[in-house]
Design an enzyme around this catalytic site. Structure first.
Site, PDB file in Angstrom:
ATOM      1  N   CYS A   1     -51.496  17.151   9.344  1.00 55.24           N
ATOM      2  CA  CYS A   1     -51.548  15.747   9.755  1.00 55.24           C
ATOM      3  C   CYS A   1     -51.963  14.878   8.572  1.00 55.24           C
ATOM      4  CB  CYS A   1     -52.540  15.585  10.902  1.00 55.24           C
ATOM      5  SG  CYS A   1     -52.661  13.909  11.558  1.00 55.24           S
TER       6      CYS A   1
ATOM      7  N   SER B   1     -53.902  12.475   8.616  1.00 46.39           N
ATOM      8  CA  SER B   1     -55.324  12.116   8.702  1.00 46.39           C
ATOM      9  C   SER B   1     -56.190  12.978   7.793  1.00 46.39           C
ATOM     10  CB  SER B   1     -55.814  12.241  10.150  1.00 46.39           C
ATOM     11  OG  SER B   1     -55.157  11.312  10.980  1.00 46.39           O
TER      12      SER B   1
ATOM     13  N   HIS C   1     -56.432  11.487   4.276  1.00 41.18           N
ATOM     14  CA  HIS C   1     -57.164  10.241   4.024  1.00 41.18           C
ATOM     15  C   HIS C   1     -58.470  10.467   3.258  1.00 41.18           C
ATOM     16  CE1 HIS C   1     -54.451   7.478   5.952  1.00 41.18           C
ATOM     17  NE2 HIS C   1     -54.435   8.198   7.053  1.00 41.18           N
TER      18      HIS C   1
ATOM     19  N   HIS D   1     -57.264  19.759  11.718  1.00 45.46           N
ATOM     20  CA  HIS D   1     -57.782  19.415  13.044  1.00 45.46           C
ATOM     21  C   HIS D   1     -56.708  19.553  14.120  1.00 45.46           C
ATOM     22  CE1 HIS D   1     -55.927  15.710  11.556  1.00 45.46           C
ATOM     23  NE2 HIS D   1     -55.689  15.418  12.817  1.00 45.46           N
TER      24      HIS D   1
ATOM     25  N   CYS E   1     -53.268  16.847  18.243  1.00 45.76           N
ATOM     26  CA  CYS E   1     -53.436  15.526  17.627  1.00 45.76           C
ATOM     27  C   CYS E   1     -52.145  14.738  17.681  1.00 45.76           C
ATOM     28  CB  CYS E   1     -53.939  15.645  16.188  1.00 45.76           C
ATOM     29  SG  CYS E   1     -53.985  14.053  15.315  1.00 45.76           S
TER      30      CYS E   1
END
Length: 373
Positions: A43, A45, A48, A64, A170
């Site tokens: 992902c 995310s 980041h 995650h 997610c």
């Protein structure tokens, strides 16, 4: 309490590569579960903290979006047992806080801890180079094993392919929920989805399943058109300008009912550009993450009153993971939710840096790491 050794992908500092190296993992304490992750989605995310866009405790094991099998349970665990198949929920769902008890599990108070690295009791289960190592979202799926809170796991039926089930931890749930729960897409709607990665693909599918008539996918990579159409897009554009003109033509100037912003990194000007895509009383759903330091949106404020437009945030697609993860997997079983088609490439853990290069270059919709046990 036993300690095991494994390889994990550790981020030691911003702008560094993921380092796949030996990590020590402690066994479960009270309320915790030892999981063998079989697969994990890649992902944006997790990128980041590496890019410096979002704060996270470092060093940390990333990941995650995982699915696996329960190996061992700690004292007090009542909902899981060894052998159970589980999906990790990147935001825990305690079931007791104000948010969980009012049907908003995506806002669980434990969500405040998902970037702090430690487990819920404030201590660490992972160690490397003589230091404590965190785990993103309490899960740390960029390693084959993890000791995680019971409240971070959702039991699923045993017959699902875990390499596909991981996606609902997610990305798919976030995108699907952004359309169904936040935008509240209705049959006959016109919907624009901006950014066709894993979350955008989920949003396209949510809009399709909810009965949208026109679904416009927007991505700067023209090669994503075929995948977008497979997930439900009826039209495709490669820029805000092209999309705005196209939506105007398709709706005879009325514009879209909703626009869902699912790009990898949201930038301030995108909010105003998205508002131009929607009709009077239309909604812009902001699902993608922006840099925490970004305060740049400049908006024509009058349109909120005079045109009754709305900007809505969406965390985890406003999903209730304990209900929605099994529900989405049931849709997958029935052939209505496409997960197999979302996985562009499978990787080994040692290939994680090249996998993220592929993601950032727009070469994949979703990559999945298959762990070796």
């Amino acid at each position: 309490m036993t300690t095991m050794k494994m390889n994990g992908a550790v981020l030691w500092g911003p702008h560094e590569d993921w380092s796949v190296e030996e990590v020590e993992l402690d066994g479960p304490r009270e309320g915790e579960v030892l999981v063998a992750w079989q697969s994990t989605g890649l992902c944006h995310s997790d990128h980041h903290p590496r890019a410096g866009d979002a704060p996270a405790m470092l060093p940390t094991i990333g990941g995650h979006e995982g699915a696996g099998l329960v190996q061992e349970v700690g004292a007090g665990v009542t909902t899981l047992k060894p052998g159970d198949h589980v999906v990790g929920s990147f935001i825990p769902a305690c079931g007791r806080c104000r948010w969980c008890s009012t049907g908003r599990q995506n806002l669980c108070d434990f969500g405040a801890l998902i970037m702090q690295g430690a487990n819920l009791d404030g201590t660490f289960r992972r160690h490397a180079r003589g230091k404590d190592i965190g785990a993103i979202s309490l899960l740390g799926t960029f390693a084959p094993y993890a000791t995680v809170p019971e409240v971070s796991l959702v039991k699923i039926e045993d017959d699902y392919d875990l390499s596909r089930a991981c996606l609902v931890g997610c990305g798919v749930t976030t995108g699907w929920g952004s359309a169904v729960n936040t935008a509240k897409v209705q049959p006959g709607d016109t919907v624009v989805v901006i950014g066709i990665g894993g979350i955008g693909a989920g949003a396209l599918q949510g809009a399709r399943i909810a009965g949208a008539e026109k679904i416009i996918a927007v991505d700067i990579v023209p090669g994503k058109r075929a995948a977008a159409e497979q997930f439900g897009a009826t039209h495709f554009a490669t820029s805000f300008e092209e999309a705005t003109e196209l939506v105007g033509e398709l709706t005879r100037g009325v514009m879209a009912d909703s626009a869902i912003l699912t790009v990898g990194l949201v930038e301030g000007p995108m909010i105003g550009q998205s508002l131009e895509l929607v009709r009077k009383a239309g909604s812009v759903v902001v699902t993608g993450i922006a840099a925490f330091s970004d305060v740049t949106p400049t908006l024509p404020l009058a349109m909120f009153t005079l045109f009754q437009k709305r900007v809505l945030g969406s965390l985890f697609g406003e999903a209730n993971p304990r209900a929605d993860i099994p529900r989405l997997l049931s849709l997958y079983r029935e052939g209505k939710l496409l997960l197999d088609e979302m996985v562009t490439t499978e990787y080994k853990l040692t290939e994680i840096n090249s996998a993220y290069d592929d993601m950032l270059a727009g070469r994949i919709v979703r990559g999945v790491i298959q762990h070796q046990h």
